[in-house]
Design a protein around this motif. Structure first.
Motif, PDB file in Angstrom:
ATOM      1  N   SER A 204     -20.999  13.406  17.573  1.00 18.71           N
ATOM      2  CA  SER A 204     -22.286  12.828  17.991  1.00 18.71           C
ATOM      3  C   SER A 204     -22.577  13.073  19.467  1.00 18.71           C
ATOM      4  N   SER A 205     -21.534  13.486  20.238  1.00 15.59           N
ATOM      5  CA  SER A 205     -21.730  13.739  21.667  1.00 15.59           C
ATOM      6  C   SER A 205     -22.127  15.188  21.960  1.00 15.59           C
ATOM      7  N   ILE A 206     -22.110  16.035  20.936  1.00 14.40           N
ATOM      8  CA  ILE A 206     -22.418  17.451  21.166  1.00 14.40           C
ATOM      9  C   ILE A 206     -23.911  17.595  21.470  1.00 14.40           C
ATOM     10  N   SER A 207     -24.207  18.021  22.694  1.00 14.08           N
ATOM     11  CA  SER A 207     -25.584  18.006  23.196  1.00 14.08           C
ATOM     12  C   SER A 207     -26.162  19.404  23.365  1.00 14.08           C
ATOM     13  N   VAL A 208     -25.513  20.405  22.753  1.00 11.64           N
ATOM     14  CA  VAL A 208     -26.038  21.779  22.784  1.00 11.64           C
ATOM     15  C   VAL A 208     -26.357  22.199  21.353  1.00 11.64           C
TER      16      VAL A 208
ATOM     17  N   THR B  72     -11.952  24.758   3.884  1.00 20.74           N
ATOM     18  CA  THR B  72     -12.921  23.907   4.608  1.00 20.74           C
ATOM     19  C   THR B  72     -14.255  24.088   3.884  1.00 20.74           C
ATOM     20  N   PRO B  73     -14.423  23.425   2.755  1.00 26.27           N
ATOM     21  CA  PRO B  73     -15.539  23.711   1.851  1.00 26.27           C
ATOM     22  C   PRO B  73     -16.913  23.301   2.403  1.00 26.27           C
ATOM     23  N   PRO B  74     -17.987  23.797   1.754  1.00 20.79           N
ATOM     24  CA  PRO B  74     -19.342  23.462   2.188  1.00 20.79           C
ATOM     25  C   PRO B  74     -19.596  21.959   2.337  1.00 20.79           C
ATOM     26  N   ALA B  75     -18.966  21.142   1.509  1.00 28.46           N
ATOM     27  CA  ALA B  75     -19.168  19.685   1.629  1.00 28.46           C
ATOM     28  C   ALA B  75     -18.693  19.185   2.990  1.00 28.46           C
ATOM     29  N   ASP B  76     -17.570  19.719   3.473  1.00 31.34           N
ATOM     30  CA  ASP B  76     -17.056  19.335   4.793  1.00 31.34           C
ATOM     31  C   ASP B  76     -18.001  19.806   5.894  1.00 31.34           C
ATOM     32  N   ALA B  77     -18.493  21.042   5.739  1.00 30.81           N
ATOM     33  CA  ALA B  77     -19.414  21.598   6.738  1.00 30.81           C
ATOM     34  C   ALA B  77     -20.693  20.768   6.809  1.00 30.81           C
ATOM     35  N   ARG B  78     -21.174  20.357   5.637  1.00 29.84           N
ATOM     36  CA  ARG B  78     -22.411  19.560   5.575  1.00 29.84           C
ATOM     37  C   ARG B  78     -22.221  18.223   6.298  1.00 29.84           C
ATOM     38  N   GLN B  79     -21.072  17.611   6.061  1.00 31.60           N
ATOM     39  CA  GLN B  79     -20.747  16.328   6.683  1.00 31.60           C
ATOM     40  C   GLN B  79     -20.694  16.467   8.211  1.00 31.60           C
ATOM     41  N   MET B  80     -20.082  17.552   8.653  1.00 35.37           N
ATOM     42  CA  MET B  80     -19.943  17.814  10.086  1.00 35.37           C
ATOM     43  C   MET B  80     -21.311  18.068  10.720  1.00 35.37           C
ATOM     44  N   ALA B  81     -22.098  18.914  10.085  1.00 36.81           N
ATOM     45  CA  ALA B  81     -23.428  19.256  10.618  1.00 36.81           C
ATOM     46  C   ALA B  81     -24.315  18.019  10.713  1.00 36.81           C
TER      47      ALA B  81
ATOM     48  N   PRO C 142     -26.130  16.315  16.615  1.00 31.11           N
ATOM     49  CA  PRO C 142     -27.566  16.096  16.765  1.00 31.11           C
ATOM     50  C   PRO C 142     -28.444  17.336  16.594  1.00 31.11           C
ATOM     51  N   ASP C 143     -28.153  18.425  17.304  1.00 32.11           N
ATOM     52  CA  ASP C 143     -29.008  19.617  17.238  1.00 32.11           C
ATOM     53  C   ASP C 143     -28.261  20.714  16.501  1.00 32.11           C
TER      54      ASP C 143
END
Length: 237
Positions: free
Chosen positions: A173-177, A190-199, A203-204
């Motif tokens: 949540s601190s990633i500001s770029v 590292t399946p798409p479900a994990d990527a979706r959760q991370m994305a 924020p951006d």
């Protein structure tokens, strides 16, 4: 000058895995540091920053696949002001489960005793997608050879570093770029479900699923990977 790009490779490979991406980052200064064999991911991140300093680079877009993504999180934790953007490919923010960590430590021990001969058999199924295994024997052979050529002591150290890596979820949540999250549709590590959760927690960010690719998506579908990377860099600058 175009913004520099730092390419951070996957485990247990070398910077050579990015050869197919050099065309996509043409026009940008590029650094592909070797991050295999550090005793911690923090040490690997510190090494990347030293290499950037040696080139006089203040900022860069960091592109990391798998272990390279884990190092991106450590870089963000250390010096977030060095980021112009990030690409997180086939990676995750969560730490290893106790079982996964134990498995890595057992592999490290075995590698120190036996070398790398057993490693492709143990890992290639997860490193490459079903389409690659079915249709691209030459790529499977190339990845197997890359594993066999890796330095056993460095691979063992990286396994221990990966097993001990911290939870990076609190950083998201601190990633500001701007962030691009890429994942192979056939990635089982590292399946798409994990990527979706991370994305969802950055924020951006935007996320793309790359067809007919597993965990090493830049090798398995370089056309889709490069198109996404080129587009992201063009949007930034």
């Amino acid at each position: 000058m175009s913004v520099p790009v730092v390419l951070l490779h996957a485990f247990p490979y070398s910077p050579a895995m990015w050869a197919g991406q050099l065309e996509a980052v043409k026009g940008h200064p590029v650094l592909s540091p070797d991050i295999l064999g550090f005793e911690s991911l923090e040490s690997a991140a510190a090494h990347v920053l030293v290499e950037m300093d040696n080139l006089g680079w203040q900022k860069a877009v960091f592109v990391g696949l798998s272990m390279g993504g884990y190092v991106i999180f450590r870089l963000w934790n250390l010096e977030p002001e060095r980021f112009a953007g990030m690409v997180l490919a086939d990676t995750r923010a969560t730490p290893d489960t106790p079982e996964a960590a134990r498995s890595r430590l057992e592999q490290a021990e075995r590698i120190r005793l036996e070398g790398m001969q057993f490693f492709p058999e143990a890992t290639l199924k997860g490193h490459l997608g079903v389409t690659t295994h079915a249709c691209r024997p030459e790529l499977v052979a190339r990845v197997r050879q890359a594993q066999l050529e890796a330095d056993p002591s460095r691979v063992a150290r990286s396994l221990e570093a990966l097993a001990a890596r911290p939870d990076s979820v609190p950083l998201l949540s601190s990633i500001s770029v701007p962030a691009l999250v890429l994942v192979g549709e056939e990635d089982t590590l590292t399946p798409p479900a994990d990527a979706r959760q991370m994305a969802a927690q950055i924020p951006d960010s935007r996320m793309l699923i790359l067809p007919e690719a597993g965990h090493l998506s830049n090798l398995e579908n370089p056309k889709a990977f490069n198109t996404a990377l080129r587009g992201f860099l063009a949007e930034l600058y």
